[in-house]
Design an enzyme around this catalytic site. Structure first.
Site, PDB file in Angstrom:
ATOM      1  N   HIS A   1       7.476   3.323  -2.477  1.00  0.00           N
ATOM      2  CA  HIS A   1       8.317   1.543  -2.783  1.00  0.00           C
ATOM      3  C   HIS A   1       8.073   1.033  -3.868  1.00  0.00           C
ATOM      4  O   HIS A   1       6.755   1.593  -4.414  1.00  0.00           O
ATOM      5  CB  HIS A   1       7.990   0.676  -1.423  1.00  0.00           C
ATOM      6  CG  HIS A   1       8.916   1.281   0.134  1.00  0.00           C
ATOM      7  ND1 HIS A   1       8.473   0.450   1.167  1.00  0.00           N
ATOM      8  CD2 HIS A   1       9.492   2.173   0.276  1.00  0.00           C
ATOM      9  CE1 HIS A   1      10.272   0.541   1.734  1.00  0.00           C
ATOM     10  NE2 HIS A   1       9.828   2.197   1.601  1.00  0.00           N
TER      11      HIS A   1
ATOM     12  N   GLU B   1       6.962  -1.791  -4.250  1.00  0.00           N
ATOM     13  CA  GLU B   1       5.992  -2.764  -4.257  1.00  0.00           C
ATOM     14  C   GLU B   1       5.032  -2.136  -4.246  1.00  0.00           C
ATOM     15  O   GLU B   1       3.506  -2.502  -5.493  1.00  0.00           O
ATOM     16  CB  GLU B   1       5.626  -3.229  -3.314  1.00  0.00           C
ATOM     17  CG  GLU B   1       6.968  -4.596  -2.993  1.00  0.00           C
ATOM     18  CD  GLU B   1       7.948  -3.977  -2.099  1.00  0.00           C
ATOM     19  OE1 GLU B   1       8.635  -4.390  -1.231  1.00  0.00           O
ATOM     20  OE2 GLU B   1       8.722  -2.758  -2.737  1.00  0.00           O
TER      21      GLU B   1
ATOM     22  N   CYS C   1       8.720  -4.519   3.231  1.00  0.00           N
ATOM     23  CA  CYS C   1       8.951  -4.556   4.653  1.00  0.00           C
ATOM     24  C   CYS C   1       7.028  -4.086   5.176  1.00  0.00           C
ATOM     25  O   CYS C   1       6.492  -4.752   3.715  1.00  0.00           O
ATOM     26  CB  CYS C   1       8.830  -2.398   4.573  1.00  0.00           C
ATOM     27  SG  CYS C   1       7.998  -1.704   3.510  1.00  0.00           S
TER      28      CYS C   1
ATOM     29  N   CYS D   1       4.611  -2.581   3.238  1.00  0.00           N
ATOM     30  CA  CYS D   1       4.205  -2.923   1.968  1.00  0.00           C
ATOM     31  C   CYS D   1       3.645  -4.064   1.280  1.00  0.00           C
ATOM     32  O   CYS D   1       2.794  -4.595   1.028  1.00  0.00           O
ATOM     33  CB  CYS D   1       5.362  -3.658   0.687  1.00  0.00           C
ATOM     34  SG  CYS D   1       5.927  -1.828   0.498  1.00  0.00           S
TER      35      CYS D   1
END
Length: 158
Positions: A77, A79, A105, A108
């Protein structure tokens, strides 16, 4: 009129997202402290590996809905990549703000908490109540941002 700092950094996050090769969603992240960009990240596979736009989307092939079985994916992801870049180059991100095109999410969110990031500004909501709950419990500020005078940015799934 000059844009606010939040608007400025969100624009950069959306620009960073254009680097994504994900077939489902383009996400960008910018970590900032004291009005200075520390790192950026976008969703995509680990360095040196084939990108989803080259080999296809495993999640699509298996019919996995958004928000489920996130471990079945070639990509990291945005992040995660931004936090990894900070670690790779020895940049402290403690006390920083992360600007993200999409709400983080749970995975993260946990990384953001442990990295010492204190504020998240995101544009597009993501249906993850556990992430919201843990961020609140940890005292991380979660702010929904909408572009002034325009509709909310829409990703490929909605």
């Amino acid at each position: 009129m000059r844009p606010s700092w939040d608007e400025y950094f969100m624009e950069i996050a959306f620009k960073v997202a254009t680097r994504s090769t994900c077939l489902r969603r383009h996400v960008g992240a910018v970590i900032v402290r004291g009005k200075r960009i520390l790192t950026t990240g976008y969703n995509g596979p680990p360095s040196g590996l084939a990108h989803c736009d080259e080999v296809g989307c495993l999640r699509e092939q298996l019919g996995i809905p958004s928000g489920q079985r996130q471990e079945i994916c070639r990509g990291l992801h945005a992040e995660q990549n931004a936090i990894i870049q900070a670690a790779l180059y020895g940049v402290s991100i403690e006390g920083s703000t992360i600007y993200v095109t999409h709400q983080p999410c749970i995975t993260c969110a946990k990384m953001i908490i442990n990295a010492g990031i204190k504020r998240i500004v995101y544009a597009n909501p993501y249906p993850d109540e556990l992430a919201r709950s843990m961020l609140e419990e940890a005292g991380v500020i979660l702010e929904h941002w909408e572009a002034p005078g325009s509709e909310e940015h829409i990703d490929k799934e909605g």
